[in-house]
Write a protein that holds these residues in place. Sequence first.
Motif, PDB file in Angstrom:
ATOM      1  N   LYS A 268       0.821  -1.199   0.000  1.00  0.00           N
ATOM      2  CA  LYS A 268       0.000   0.000   0.000  1.00  0.00           C
ATOM      3  C   LYS A 268       0.862   1.259   0.000  1.00  0.00           C
ATOM      4  O   LYS A 268       1.894   1.324   0.671  1.00  0.00           O
ATOM      5  CB  LYS A 268      -0.925   0.022   1.219  1.00  0.00           C
ATOM      6  N   ALA A 269       0.416   2.257  -0.746  1.00  0.00           N
ATOM      7  CA  ALA A 269       1.145   3.518  -0.846  1.00  0.00           C
ATOM      8  C   ALA A 269       1.215   4.222   0.505  1.00  0.00           C
ATOM      9  O   ALA A 269       0.295   4.133   1.317  1.00  0.00           O
ATOM     10  CB  ALA A 269       0.468   4.421  -1.872  1.00  0.00           C
ATOM     11  N   TRP A 270       2.350   4.901   0.729  1.00  0.00           N
ATOM     12  CA  TRP A 270       2.577   5.780   1.874  1.00  0.00           C
ATOM     13  C   TRP A 270       2.563   5.049   3.227  1.00  0.00           C
ATOM     14  O   TRP A 270       2.315   5.668   4.258  1.00  0.00           O
ATOM     15  CB  TRP A 270       1.533   6.905   1.904  1.00  0.00           C
ATOM     16  N   THR A 271       2.829   3.753   3.224  1.00  0.00           N
ATOM     17  CA  THR A 271       2.766   2.987   4.469  1.00  0.00           C
ATOM     18  C   THR A 271       4.163   2.611   4.959  1.00  0.00           C
ATOM     19  O   THR A 271       5.121   2.538   4.187  1.00  0.00           O
ATOM     20  CB  THR A 271       1.959   1.698   4.270  1.00  0.00           C
ATOM     21  N   PRO A 272       4.309   2.338   6.268  1.00  0.00           N
ATOM     22  CA  PRO A 272       5.596   1.873   6.800  1.00  0.00           C
ATOM     23  C   PRO A 272       6.047   0.561   6.158  1.00  0.00           C
ATOM     24  O   PRO A 272       7.248   0.327   6.000  1.00  0.00           O
ATOM     25  CB  PRO A 272       5.309   1.694   8.293  1.00  0.00           C
ATOM     26  N   GLU A 273       5.098  -0.304   5.808  1.00  0.00           N
ATOM     27  CA  GLU A 273       5.448  -1.570   5.176  1.00  0.00           C
ATOM     28  C   GLU A 273       6.143  -1.351   3.831  1.00  0.00           C
ATOM     29  O   GLU A 273       7.091  -2.049   3.480  1.00  0.00           O
ATOM     30  CB  GLU A 273       4.204  -2.431   4.990  1.00  0.00           C
ATOM     31  N   LEU A 274       5.635  -0.372   3.092  1.00  0.00           N
ATOM     32  CA  LEU A 274       6.251  -0.036   1.810  1.00  0.00           C
ATOM     33  C   LEU A 274       7.671   0.459   2.020  1.00  0.00           C
ATOM     34  O   LEU A 274       8.606   0.018   1.332  1.00  0.00           O
ATOM     35  CB  LEU A 274       5.413   1.032   1.112  1.00  0.00           C
ATOM     36  N   ALA A 275       7.863   1.376   2.950  1.00  0.00           N
ATOM     37  CA  ALA A 275       9.201   1.911   3.219  1.00  0.00           C
ATOM     38  C   ALA A 275      10.156   0.818   3.665  1.00  0.00           C
ATOM     39  O   ALA A 275      11.316   0.755   3.225  1.00  0.00           O
ATOM     40  CB  ALA A 275       9.106   3.002   4.285  1.00  0.00           C
ATOM     41  N   ALA A 276       9.676  -0.073   4.533  1.00  0.00           N
ATOM     42  CA  ALA A 276      10.541  -1.143   5.041  1.00  0.00           C
ATOM     43  C   ALA A 276      10.967  -2.084   3.926  1.00  0.00           C
ATOM     44  O   ALA A 276      12.120  -2.544   3.902  1.00  0.00           O
ATOM     45  CB  ALA A 276       9.809  -1.914   6.143  1.00  0.00           C
ATOM     46  N   ALA A 277      10.071  -2.368   3.007  1.00  0.00           N
ATOM     47  CA  ALA A 277      10.406  -3.270   1.895  1.00  0.00           C
ATOM     48  C   ALA A 277      11.494  -2.681   1.017  1.00  0.00           C
ATOM     49  O   ALA A 277      12.420  -3.389   0.587  1.00  0.00           O
ATOM     50  CB  ALA A 277       9.159  -3.574   1.074  1.00  0.00           C
ATOM     51  N   LEU A 278      11.416  -1.383   0.744  1.00  0.00           N
ATOM     52  CA  LEU A 278      12.431  -0.754  -0.107  1.00  0.00           C
ATOM     53  C   LEU A 278      13.750  -0.592   0.631  1.00  0.00           C
ATOM     54  O   LEU A 278      14.809  -0.996   0.127  1.00  0.00           O
ATOM     55  CB  LEU A 278      11.934   0.612  -0.586  1.00  0.00           C
ATOM     56  N   LEU A 279      13.708  -0.027   1.819  1.00  0.00           N
ATOM     57  CA  LEU A 279      14.946   0.219   2.568  1.00  0.00           C
ATOM     58  C   LEU A 279      15.614  -1.078   2.992  1.00  0.00           C
ATOM     59  O   LEU A 279      16.834  -1.140   3.147  1.00  0.00           O
ATOM     60  CB  LEU A 279      14.641   1.101   3.781  1.00  0.00           C
ATOM     61  N   GLY A 280      14.819  -2.140   3.167  1.00  0.00           N
ATOM     62  CA  GLY A 280      15.361  -3.439   3.531  1.00  0.00           C
ATOM     63  C   GLY A 280      15.753  -4.291   2.341  1.00  0.00           C
ATOM     64  O   GLY A 280      16.081  -5.469   2.497  1.00  0.00           O
ATOM     65  N   ASN A 281      15.697  -3.700   1.140  1.00  0.00           N
ATOM     66  CA  ASN A 281      16.112  -4.376  -0.098  1.00  0.00           C
ATOM     67  C   ASN A 281      15.266  -5.618  -0.396  1.00  0.00           C
ATOM     68  O   ASN A 281      15.750  -6.575  -1.009  1.00  0.00           O
ATOM     69  CB  ASN A 281      17.599  -4.743  -0.064  1.00  0.00           C
ATOM     70  N   VAL A 283      12.537  -5.106  -2.180  1.00  0.00           N
ATOM     71  CA  VAL A 283      12.152  -4.703  -3.529  1.00  0.00           C
ATOM     72  C   VAL A 283      13.239  -3.775  -4.065  1.00  0.00           C
ATOM     73  O   VAL A 283      14.005  -3.187  -3.294  1.00  0.00           O
ATOM     74  CB  VAL A 283      10.776  -4.010  -3.561  1.00  0.00           C
ATOM     75  N   ASP A 284      13.289  -3.649  -5.380  1.00  0.00           N
ATOM     76  CA  ASP A 284      14.319  -2.815  -6.013  1.00  0.00           C
ATOM     77  C   ASP A 284      13.857  -1.378  -6.233  1.00  0.00           C
ATOM     78  O   ASP A 284      14.692  -0.462  -6.316  1.00  0.00           O
ATOM     79  CB  ASP A 284      14.699  -3.409  -7.376  1.00  0.00           C
ATOM     80  N   TRP A 285      12.564  -1.183  -6.337  1.00  0.00           N
ATOM     81  CA  TRP A 285      11.979   0.125  -6.662  1.00  0.00           C
ATOM     82  C   TRP A 285      10.626   0.217  -5.984  1.00  0.00           C
ATOM     83  O   TRP A 285       9.928  -0.783  -5.830  1.00  0.00           O
ATOM     84  CB  TRP A 285      11.821   0.237  -8.180  1.00  0.00           C
ATOM     85  N   ALA A 286      10.256   1.440  -5.569  1.00  0.00           N
ATOM     86  CA  ALA A 286       8.960   1.631  -4.918  1.00  0.00           C
ATOM     87  C   ALA A 286       8.364   2.969  -5.304  1.00  0.00           C
ATOM     88  O   ALA A 286       9.081   3.963  -5.459  1.00  0.00           O
ATOM     89  CB  ALA A 286       9.107   1.551  -3.400  1.00  0.00           C
ATOM     90  N   MET A 287       7.073   2.990  -5.450  1.00  0.00           N
ATOM     91  CA  MET A 287       6.334   4.220  -5.744  1.00  0.00           C
ATOM     92  C   MET A 287       5.665   4.752  -4.484  1.00  0.00           C
ATOM     93  O   MET A 287       5.396   4.021  -3.543  1.00  0.00           O
ATOM     94  CB  MET A 287       5.261   3.963  -6.797  1.00  0.00           C
ATOM     95  N   TRP A 288       5.424   6.055  -4.459  1.00  0.00           N
ATOM     96  CA  TRP A 288       4.559   6.714  -3.496  1.00  0.00           C
ATOM     97  C   TRP A 288       5.043   6.514  -2.048  1.00  0.00           C
ATOM     98  O   TRP A 288       4.369   5.915  -1.223  1.00  0.00           O
ATOM     99  CB  TRP A 288       3.120   6.251  -3.667  1.00  0.00           C
ATOM    100  N   LEU A 289       6.226   7.043  -1.790  1.00  0.00           N
ATOM    101  CA  LEU A 289       6.803   6.970  -0.454  1.00  0.00           C
ATOM    102  C   LEU A 289       6.295   8.111   0.421  1.00  0.00           C
ATOM    103  O   LEU A 289       6.040   9.216  -0.055  1.00  0.00           O
ATOM    104  CB  LEU A 289       8.322   7.054  -0.544  1.00  0.00           C
ATOM    105  N   ASP A 290       6.202   7.854   1.730  1.00  0.00           N
ATOM    106  CA  ASP A 290       5.865   8.922   2.655  1.00  0.00           C
ATOM    107  C   ASP A 290       7.096   9.812   2.867  1.00  0.00           C
ATOM    108  O   ASP A 290       8.212   9.437   2.493  1.00  0.00           O
ATOM    109  CB  ASP A 290       5.373   8.339   3.979  1.00  0.00           C
ATOM    110  N   PRO A 291       6.938  11.017   3.432  1.00  0.00           N
ATOM    111  CA  PRO A 291       8.073  11.951   3.536  1.00  0.00           C
ATOM    112  C   PRO A 291       9.283  11.387   4.259  1.00  0.00           C
ATOM    113  O   PRO A 291      10.421  11.599   3.835  1.00  0.00           O
ATOM    114  CB  PRO A 291       7.468  13.134   4.293  1.00  0.00           C
TER     115      PRO A 291
END
Length: 572
Positions: A268-281, A283-291
Amino acid sequence: MHRWLSGIAGLVGVVVFLLTIAYGPAGSPTPTALVGMSPAAAQTPTAAPGEPFYLKAIDHDKAKRGGTLRLAAHGPPSMFDIYASGTIANVGAQAPMYDLLVRMDPRDPKLPIIPSLATSWTISADGMTYTFQLRKGVKFHDGTDFTADDVKATFDRIVFPPPGLISLRILPIKETGARDRYTVVMKLSEPRDSYTFLASLAGGWNVITSKKALDKYKGDLRQVDNFPGTGPFMYKTRTTESWEMVRNPNYWNPHVPYVDRIIQVWLKAWTPELAAALLGNQVDWAMWLDPSAYQKVKATANMSGLIWQAPNLAAWIGFNNEREPFNNVRVRRALHLALDQDAIGKIVQQFDPTVQLTDHLPPPYGKGYEDLIKEHPYAAATREKAIAEAKRLMADAGYANGISKTFNFVVRESPQNRQLAAYAQAEWERLLGVKTQLEVVQVSTMVDRQVAGTFDIISHAACLGGADLSATIRSCYSINKATGKKADSNFTNFRNSEFDKVLDRFSVEVDLQRKIQLGRQLNQILNAEVPATALLSSGRAYGWHNYVKGLPTVGGNSDYNTYQWDFVWLDK
């Protein structure tokens, strides 16, 4: 007659004007309202004279092949008819399986239109007829040949949707015809400069599918997750967790794609789960990050981030103008005045760093943030005045003591929509005695509810924009002239005959100053009628690991056109 050839720099056409406008937050790219041609300095990629154009990645000669590209995708979609969709959950997920007639250059959004399934095109002297030569030897994933009949069937589905179906795109096309197997002729319904029209065709939602499939399903692709495409990737598997696609071994472009497989993971966009997936490698790319996530990406070695502006007309709360009491402009205006619009922007900024208070239409037709925040009803100094005016309007409408009924408030599941709706719900009941019941829905379901009009209030009511501002305004607030009915993206069911007349003039006006004046009239009508509130411009913050090569280094004014993934490769 003007001819596009792959060895000629730029697009051919009459240069009318280019009007650059700024309505995004500081540090974000500047969107462009296209009143005419693209910048003359933009250069088209070249091919040898007489040869068809083929897209290649940046640093094509250094590119590595193979590997799996892992994408954090916003989804899953609730249905698959991309022509009837208004969510990135469809175009983001499905685009790799399809091609467009022409496309924006995904390597640099400031470059002109480039060929895709059309290799070249000519434009009549009056600018009202476009003739496209099609690429030969292209096959759909089901093995059938691609021909002009498929282009005609696709654009007929988009421009003239069959009874019972919808299309969220408006294109100024009167007729699409197949002159022969590999020639398509489009006749315009009203004038457009060449860049605006071609850029509209290049919108990522206008994917080409087969006439055979459209005939088989009678144009209704809602439950068809693998309708035939010609794109660089082919359907493999889809689950509730992800969507996997594999390289098309018979793709018409011999140079691409570079990766063997795409896995789109639903986050889901703008969620902590999204950020964790990208920063934790993961996923390689992510859309719609929170600030916070976006700033971490920018501060992390071997990662990059980019902000794209969205071309949508973004009303985050819409009123159903056909239902009582929202068919009363005094009630709509009261609900608008009761909300601190700058506070709304700050609520959403917690999740989306690109958001800012805006007018109904972007500058120079409407006002930008710096002007709006100084005046009533947006200025902090006039807040009490706005509340008093809201209460007076409710009394004038016969609701001095509030309304006993509780209204349905449909809310997109995204965190900023939920918080925004909760704020509006509390303020309306506290200040005006208007009660609502929040109903949180998945994004694709929200689009279904928007189109069906099964709501009293909805968040959000943004409708999709594109290169053609006239078409965007028409889709949001008017009728679809091709069908003679309310535009399917007119989610608020707004109707105003004066607005429609001014819009007709705005759509065909080529004089810059007259167009600006007409645009300001449109904006004034919308501000007086208030079909929606919580007007916020927004964009998308992206992040990726630097081993993903070929991505653009500057954002444009629409990311909806960039999801085929044929131009990237993995350096690992």
